[in-house]
Every structure is written in structure tokens, then in C-alpha cells.
Write a protein that holds these residues in place. Structure first.
Motif: not given
Length: 224
Positions: A152-156, A188-191, A211-218
Motif C-alpha cells: 500500500i502507498r502511504v503519505i504521512v 493509498i493510506a493518507v494522514g 505491510f509493504i509500505l510505499h512512502f510517497m512524497g519523500l
């Protein structure tokens, strides 16, 4: 460390207790341009899944037998040798990823120590796990032997304001990000950290343990 081949196979290595341990993540392949770039034909989904099934038979046979022989529709080996053998017994864990219910999930039921679902909502993942369980019954395997994971993609970030700033920047480059703070679309998981964890816990309710996390916005300097 990870290496990838056009067949959709990854070899992942992790250092645990001062020892290097290996696992293989593999799928049926999906990126046609990559196949073409390396001179491979790009067959239909069903054929690629047949090839995946045969490849896993061969991989496990070569890991566990002194000499391995296999004759299938797509691949054949005769007294093939693979040395040195893996340290992990009976062999390194195999993760199979994909979403096809009739064929792909049956391959996972037969061969996988972990099943990975790419970019699905909690309800979609729940559905695939239920189908996986049915395939396990068919092949005579306990589904509890198979771990379940999600890519899952992540923006945190530490505030919703910063999250929205990152989203506005990322949206210009990635169409996956459609709605600010949309934590239900499964892509995407956002927050904030608390919001992201709450979203991931919805998968845990359906037996997901990894979970395999793909961090976006790094690259935007606002990510935690």
C-alpha cells in the motif's frame, strides 16, 4: 536489498540476528514494456500464471533435491543441480503476489508461505483471503500456514495541513492521489500517524499480518 527480473521475481534479503536470510517474492509478471525491453514475449495472463506455477515447482525442487527433474508445459529440467543449497530449511520462504481469483490465488495456495495483495481496499483484501482459503481446502493445505500481507502507498505527516500540502504537490505527478485525506480507496493510506495506523488496522481485522509500505512524497521535505 532487492533484485528484480522481468519474470516478476524479486529476491529480498534481510539481516536477522547477524545472519543474512533470503526470501523470494514472485508473481506472474504484469509490466509488458519490461518484457519487451528484455526480448521476452508477453503471453496471456493464464499462460503467465501457468509459467509461475511451473517455475515454483522447479525452484523448490532445485532448492531441496540433490538433482532436480521437472517436465511441464512451459519448462523442463533434467537432473539440474543448484549448489550451494539454501541455509533455510526446507527452503527460503516464498511470497506470491497478485489478485487473480481462479488461477493466481490457487498458485499461492499451493506454493506460498506468504500471500501479498497489491493496493486493495480492506474489503477487497478480505475477499481475496476468503478465496485463498477455499483454494487451500482444494489443495489440502491449512490456510494458517500462509501469512497475509498488503502492498500500500502511504503519505504521512504530523498534521493534516502538511498532509494536504504534500498531496497537492504529489497530485501533479501521480494520478493515484485523487482526494485529500481519502483513506478508504485502498490505493493509498493518507494522514497523520494516528490516522494511517487506524486505516492499516482495518486490514489487520481481516488477518493481514504484514505491510509493504510505499512512502510517497519523500522528496518534499514534509514527510515524517
Amino acid at each position: 536489498m532487492q533484485t528484480t527480473t522481468p519474470s516478476g521475481q524479486n529476491c529480498c534479503y534481510a539481516r536477522c540476528n547477524q545472519q543474512w536470510k533470503a526470501g523470494v517474492s514472485i508473481g506472474a509478471g504484469w509490466y509488458e514494456e519490461e518484457y519487451r525491453a528484455y526480448g521476452y514475449e508477453y503471453p496471456s495472463d493464464s499462460i503467465r500464471i501457468e509459467q509461475l506455477d511451473e517455475a515454483l515447482h522447479i525452484i523448490k525442487a532445485m532448492w531441496t533435491n540433490v538433482k532436480a527433474t521437472f517436465s511441464g508445459k512451459h519448462y523442463r529440467i533434467l537432473d539440474a543441480i543448484c549448489n550451494p543449497k539454501p541455509l533455510q530449511k526446507p527452503h527460503p520462504p516464498i511470497m506470491v503476489g497478485g489478485i487473480g481469483e481462479k488461477l493466481l490465488l490457487k498458485v499461492a495456495a499451493k506454493h506460498a508461505e506468504r500471500y501479498n495483495h497489491p493496493f486493495g481496499t480492506p474489503d477487497e483484501v478480505k475477499r481475496k483471503i476468503e478465496v485463498l482459503k477455499e483454494h487451500c481446502k482444494t489443495v489440502g493445505r491449512d490456510h494458517k500456514e500462509i501469512e497475509k500481507s498488503v502492498l500500500i502507498r502511504v503519505i504521512v505527516a504530523n498534521s493534516e495541513n502538511k498532509v494536504n500540502q504534500i498531496i497537492r504537490k504529489v497530485k501533479n505527478k501521480d494520478e493515484i492521489v485523487e482526494q485529500p485525506l481519502d483513506r478508504t480507496n485502498g490505493k493509498i493510506a493518507v494522514g497523520t500517524p494516528e490516522q494511517v495506523v487506524a486505516g492499516l488496522n482495518k486490514y489487520v481485522e481481516h488477518e493481514v499480518t504484514h505491510f509493504i509500505l510505499h512512502f510517497m512524497g519523500l522528496g518534499y521535505g514534509e514527510m515524517l
